[in-house]
Scaffold this motif. Sequence first.
Motif, PDB file in Angstrom:
ATOM      1  N   LEU A 137      34.896   4.496 -17.910  1.00 43.56           N
ATOM      2  CA  LEU A 137      35.144   5.634 -18.643  1.00 43.56           C
ATOM      3  C   LEU A 137      36.561   5.693 -19.189  1.00 43.56           C
ATOM      4  CD1 LEU A 137      32.435   8.145 -17.534  1.00 43.56           C
ATOM      5  CD2 LEU A 137      32.300   6.756 -19.328  1.00 43.56           C
ATOM      6  N   LEU A 185      28.524  12.050 -15.739  1.00 39.91           N
ATOM      7  CA  LEU A 185      27.538  11.007 -14.943  1.00 39.91           C
ATOM      8  C   LEU A 185      27.243  11.540 -13.436  1.00 39.91           C
ATOM      9  CD1 LEU A 185      28.848   7.724 -16.440  1.00 39.91           C
ATOM     10  CD2 LEU A 185      26.861   9.183 -17.446  1.00 39.91           C
ATOM     11  N   LEU A 216      25.187   5.856 -23.282  1.00 43.57           N
ATOM     12  CA  LEU A 216      26.226   6.801 -23.719  1.00 43.57           C
ATOM     13  C   LEU A 216      26.943   6.392 -25.202  1.00 43.57           C
ATOM     14  CD1 LEU A 216      28.442   6.065 -20.435  1.00 43.57           C
ATOM     15  CD2 LEU A 216      27.415   8.151 -21.459  1.00 43.57           C
ATOM     16  N   SER A 259      27.297  12.142 -24.420  1.00 43.77           N
ATOM     17  CA  SER A 259      28.707  12.246 -23.742  1.00 43.77           C
ATOM     18  C   SER A 259      28.592  12.414 -22.221  1.00 43.77           C
ATOM     19  CB  SER A 259      29.341  13.340 -24.372  1.00 43.77           C
ATOM     20  OG  SER A 259      30.471  13.849 -23.652  1.00 43.77           O
ATOM     21  N   PRO A 260      29.326  11.402 -21.625  1.00 39.16           N
ATOM     22  CA  PRO A 260      29.074  11.563 -19.983  1.00 39.16           C
ATOM     23  C   PRO A 260      29.265  12.848 -19.339  1.00 39.16           C
ATOM     24  CG  PRO A 260      31.317  10.512 -20.792  1.00 39.16           C
ATOM     25  CD  PRO A 260      30.287  10.567 -22.083  1.00 39.16           C
ATOM     26  N   ARG A 301      24.911   2.658 -19.901  1.00 45.28           N
ATOM     27  CA  ARG A 301      25.935   2.475 -21.032  1.00 45.28           C
ATOM     28  C   ARG A 301      25.113   2.417 -22.451  1.00 45.28           C
ATOM     29  NH1 ARG A 301      26.749  -2.329 -18.264  1.00 45.28           N
ATOM     30  NH2 ARG A 301      28.408  -2.283 -16.736  1.00 45.28           N
TER      31      ARG A 301
END
Lengths: 356, 327
Positions: free
Chosen positions: B327, B11, B285, B289-290, B282
């Motif tokens: 996370l 992120l 996600l 995948s972050p 969110r």
Amino acid sequence: MAGRCETRTDERRRRQASFRPGRGLFAFRGGEALTIETTVVGSYPKPPAEGTTFRLRKTLHALERGDATPDDLEDARNELVREVIAEQEAAGVDIVSDGQARWDDLVTPFARNMAGFEIGGLLRWFDNNVYYRRPICTGALEWRGPSSVEAFSYAHSVASRPVKAIIPGPVTFAHLSVDEHYKDHEKFVLALASVLAQEAFELEAAGATIIQFDEPALLGAPEDLDLARRALEVVVADLGSAETVVATYFGDAKRLGTELFRLPVNGFHLDLVAGPENLELIREFPSDRRLQAGILDARNTRLEDEGVLAGQTDRLTEAVGDNLRLAPSCGLEFLPREKARAKLELLGRISGRVGA
Amino acid sequence: MMTIDLDGPGLWTTSVGSLPKPDYITKARSRFARGEIDRDELLQLERQATREWVEFQDSIGTDVIVDGEQYRGDMVAFFAEELPGLEIGGLVRSYGNRYYRKPIATSEVVRDKPITVEWWEYAQSLTEKPVKGMLTGPYTICDWSFNEHYDSRRDFVLDLAKVIRDEALDLERAGARFIQIDEPAASTRMDELDLVIEAMQVVTEPLTAHTITHICYGDFHNAYPKMLDIPVDQIDLEFANSDFSLLETFGDDAFTKYIGLGVVDVHTHALEQVDEIADGIRRSLKYLSPDKVFVDPDCGLKTRTVDEAKAKLINVKKAVDVVRAEL
């Protein structure tokens, strides 16, 4: 509603005798049997030739700052319309347009003037690096008076050639908009058709002998062809003798096939530059319709070879005979002014009218 | 492609490219156009504005910095002005009362000197964070120019691809670890997506940097998943202006590259709130995948005011911090 229709029918009867039939345009050919009629698709560049003052842009900026009045803007627009028409006439264009000099795009001038539309954000204009504002339909659509008639009347009054009136076709209008009210594509298209019918009617009443309905979106929506036919029947229902044209551009009509020619209009514009496959369709062009052939690339500055174009024109004449009218592929506003003018001059030479 | 050597679980925050020009730049550009100031005076102001934007991004903790393109006007004309073979043409309208000079290819397009390297070096000298090299892609330069020289669009695009490849190689030699090659025109004509891919292959094939392309709104649903064949490590897309509806497409065909996730709308003055942005991240996600996600605005912010752009970037960063903590 019945009352309105009666009035319109009466109007039509009253006017029919005095109006020049659209098909009478050959009168402008002055007996030169070999020339082919020419026209434009609609838009024309607003900027002037390099090195001269761009009055419209300056005036719009001044208006924003409060340094100009709406009257100043009207004067600037009128001047541009006169200039655009004079340029087309000088190049030998037989049926001119006002260059859509007052419009930002094809649909918003109409959407702004109808009840039921709001104007949304900028979206790409088909596959061009040009934008339009997307109309959002939030309520029942209603005609609130003419949107394009004053502009047409002005152009008609300053032109020495016939001026083509141009409005969006109902299917294209729907595709370029968001419908949050009808939630039914067919109902939305037919609602647009009934508003556009009144616009077309008023345009004819104001003296339009040729009315063009732009339907570029139809090329990508063959499933809408039958709906387009029904919608256009509504649009042309109250017209008298005005010649009607459906214009498609930015691609070929291969997916529509010859069914396209069953639309209830007198002629069709086909873009032979972005849609060379249209040549196939032209082989089966109906003998009772007029072909407006877009043979010059209105989206590229390269000037076409005159010999190649002349050959192409010969083949088109073989296919459709006297029913041929030559035009650029689409509106010329994608080009700088000098390039647009050069294209029209070339069109004039090809048609045999200028410099032959 | 190199491994992403950035801190954290993913992120990462960045910007798409352009940032608003402060008033003093807008004024200086008009004065320069009228001949009232010289090139050097304009350049000093452009460097000042670049420094201010780099410092701002640094101050809010942006992971990958952009120079903000204070010295560029139109993203195609900027390159056209520097490339022999492309001439600056007459005025054409893009919308309303907005006009631009559309380039014309009049001979073979070549590159005789680096175009963006000095600006990249300047921006990189101002920060420890990586600065992205920013290029306009060959397909978009072709699509937004007239062509009086080439027999086919493919010939034109492939010559431009060589030009952009050479520029990218020079950026890489100068030290750029992230190079973005924007193709906003790519989604306008589905039948030419193969050409977009072929040209991008020419550009990215010799590169070792992390490569990115930004694609603007268009016929996304028809372009996906074929779009994933564009040979870049990362595709940057707009999500906010369609309320993240693109995500549903990823349910059927997984997004296999790094993604640039546009989480604020660049076409509205309205400021998205931190909660709203965090919620969008969110939702994303669920599909992504972050450690494959860069978070940014939908597109370049140049049409917003300086204050609006800063507020949007601050809220993006705050929202990322909120979600990162989860996370």
